[in-house]
Design a protein around this motif. Sequence first.
Motif, PDB file in Angstrom:
ATOM      1  N   LEU A  34       0.825  -1.207   0.000  1.00 44.11           N
ATOM      2  CA  LEU A  34       0.000   0.000   0.000  1.00 44.11           C
ATOM      3  C   LEU A  34       0.860   1.258   0.000  1.00 44.11           C
ATOM      4  CD1 LEU A  34      -2.803  -0.996   2.550  1.00 44.11           C
ATOM      5  CD2 LEU A  34      -3.101  -0.569   0.100  1.00 44.11           C
ATOM      6  N   TYR A  35       1.916   1.271   0.811  1.00 46.35           N
ATOM      7  CA  TYR A  35       2.803   2.430   0.833  1.00 46.35           C
ATOM      8  C   TYR A  35       3.524   2.596  -0.501  1.00 46.35           C
ATOM      9  CZ  TYR A  35       2.346   3.866   5.711  1.00 46.35           C
ATOM     10  OH  TYR A  35       1.871   4.368   6.900  1.00 46.35           O
ATOM     11  N   ARG A  55       2.455   1.699  -3.467  1.00 47.56           N
ATOM     12  CA  ARG A  55       1.535   2.105  -4.530  1.00 47.56           C
ATOM     13  C   ARG A  55       0.962   3.495  -4.298  1.00 47.56           C
ATOM     14  NH1 ARG A  55      -0.329   3.948  -7.996  1.00 47.56           N
ATOM     15  NH2 ARG A  55      -1.707   3.194  -9.668  1.00 47.56           N
ATOM     16  N   LEU A  56       0.629   3.823  -3.050  1.00 50.62           N
ATOM     17  CA  LEU A  56      -0.025   5.100  -2.763  1.00 50.62           C
ATOM     18  C   LEU A  56       0.959   6.193  -2.357  1.00 50.62           C
ATOM     19  CD1 LEU A  56      -3.110   3.819  -0.723  1.00 50.62           C
ATOM     20  CD2 LEU A  56      -3.144   4.805  -3.022  1.00 50.62           C
ATOM     21  N   SER A  57       2.146   5.810  -1.859  1.00 55.58           N
ATOM     22  CA  SER A  57       3.159   6.703  -1.298  1.00 55.58           C
ATOM     23  C   SER A  57       2.731   7.149   0.100  1.00 55.58           C
ATOM     24  CB  SER A  57       3.403   7.941  -2.172  1.00 55.58           C
ATOM     25  OG  SER A  57       2.393   8.912  -2.000  1.00 55.58           O
ATOM     26  N   GLY A  97       0.042   9.685  -0.118  1.00 56.46           N
ATOM     27  CA  GLY A  97      -1.239   9.088  -0.470  1.00 56.46           C
ATOM     28  C   GLY A  97      -1.908   8.424   0.710  1.00 56.46           C
ATOM     29  N   ILE A  98      -1.127   7.742   1.535  1.00 59.21           N
ATOM     30  CA  ILE A  98      -1.677   7.122   2.740  1.00 59.21           C
ATOM     31  C   ILE A  98      -2.258   8.183   3.673  1.00 59.21           C
ATOM     32  CG2 ILE A  98      -1.079   5.862   4.853  1.00 59.21           C
ATOM     33  CD1 ILE A  98      -1.171   4.002   2.517  1.00 59.21           C
ATOM     34  N   TYR A 136     -13.068   5.950   0.047  1.00 58.00           N
ATOM     35  CA  TYR A 136     -11.941   5.400  -0.695  1.00 58.00           C
ATOM     36  C   TYR A 136     -11.475   6.310  -1.833  1.00 58.00           C
ATOM     37  CZ  TYR A 136     -12.411   0.817   1.626  1.00 58.00           C
ATOM     38  OH  TYR A 136     -12.446  -0.213   2.533  1.00 58.00           O
ATOM     39  N   LEU A 172      -6.225   0.861  -8.725  1.00 55.83           N
ATOM     40  CA  LEU A 172      -4.805   1.119  -8.472  1.00 55.83           C
ATOM     41  C   LEU A 172      -3.905   0.124  -9.205  1.00 55.83           C
ATOM     42  CD1 LEU A 172      -4.844   1.825  -4.619  1.00 55.83           C
ATOM     43  CD2 LEU A 172      -4.527   3.502  -6.456  1.00 55.83           C
ATOM     44  N   LEU A 200      -6.830   1.634   5.598  1.00 60.87           N
ATOM     45  CA  LEU A 200      -7.285   2.889   4.997  1.00 60.87           C
ATOM     46  C   LEU A 200      -8.542   3.443   5.660  1.00 60.87           C
ATOM     47  CD1 LEU A 200      -6.585   2.149   1.220  1.00 60.87           C
ATOM     48  CD2 LEU A 200      -5.109   3.283   2.907  1.00 60.87           C
TER      49      LEU A 200
END
Length: 294
Positions: A27-28, A30-32, A35-36, A71, A130, A151
């Motif tokens: 998740l980190y 992909r989203l940075s 983003g998180i 989301y 994503l 999330l």
Amino acid sequence: MPDSPRRSPVAHGFPHLDTVRSAITALYRRLSADGIQRFATSLAPVDAAFADADDLHLGAQRVARAMVHHYRLPDARVIVAFRSMEHAGSVELAAGPEYFVELNDRFRTHRRDTGAALSHEVAHVLLHRLGLEFPGTRDNEILTDTAAAYLGAGWLLLDAFREDATSSQKLGYLTPEEFGYVLAKRALVFGEDPSPWFTSPQAYTAYEEGRSRALRDAGQPPLTAAGWAGRRRYARDRRAASGGPEGSYAFEAGGDGLRVAFPCPVCHQRNRVPVRGRVRVRCALCRAVLDCTT
């Protein structure tokens, strides 16, 4: 998503912990870290409330819209239907712009758990958009549960866990304690305590057990917060340049001297730093600042 009302006993413990940690790292990546941070506020209990007096389909659509908004999926319209099925729900991941979710018929009368089921199914939509998935159904469902919880919507999945002398219910692939672990990891990042939202006493107990496990991540060497026994074991392993307990630190010899590799207690990305005593390390992935004694 699996559904286990009044069937075999609910599994407990942390059998999927390695996959859960890999999911948090994914998740980190992909989203940075930025983003998180967009998910710093959890879904509010009022947004998932669904009373028996509410119209079945209008109420389900309202909760689904709340999930879509949480989301950050403003372009995705979720259509909810109910039918007889083995699992709690399923989602059709077509090209969009609409997504079709089917929920088990039992949610017609067990409306308090509709939000929990939708938190998982709409998380599938997010991960699909994503382009984030794990190989194999089992690991991909664990990724989805982890994403929902980390999330900010999946606390509902833990709250759906109920168990007594004659019956039990659990939604999702994670054990209750693993849901508690992910929620506690989230709480440590955002300073948000989800426990006041739980209506299930068993959910609170599972959260506390998961929280204890999450706190252990922040007390492993070479982190300075490690206890006396951990520091002593680390010093012994450093002298022998051998690895620590499975999944923890490992020493690597190089041209510039000994280095230690260890997982970040926040995102579980492995960091490598020189062995030189007290240092502060910024994780390159989640940007957490870690106090270490290497």
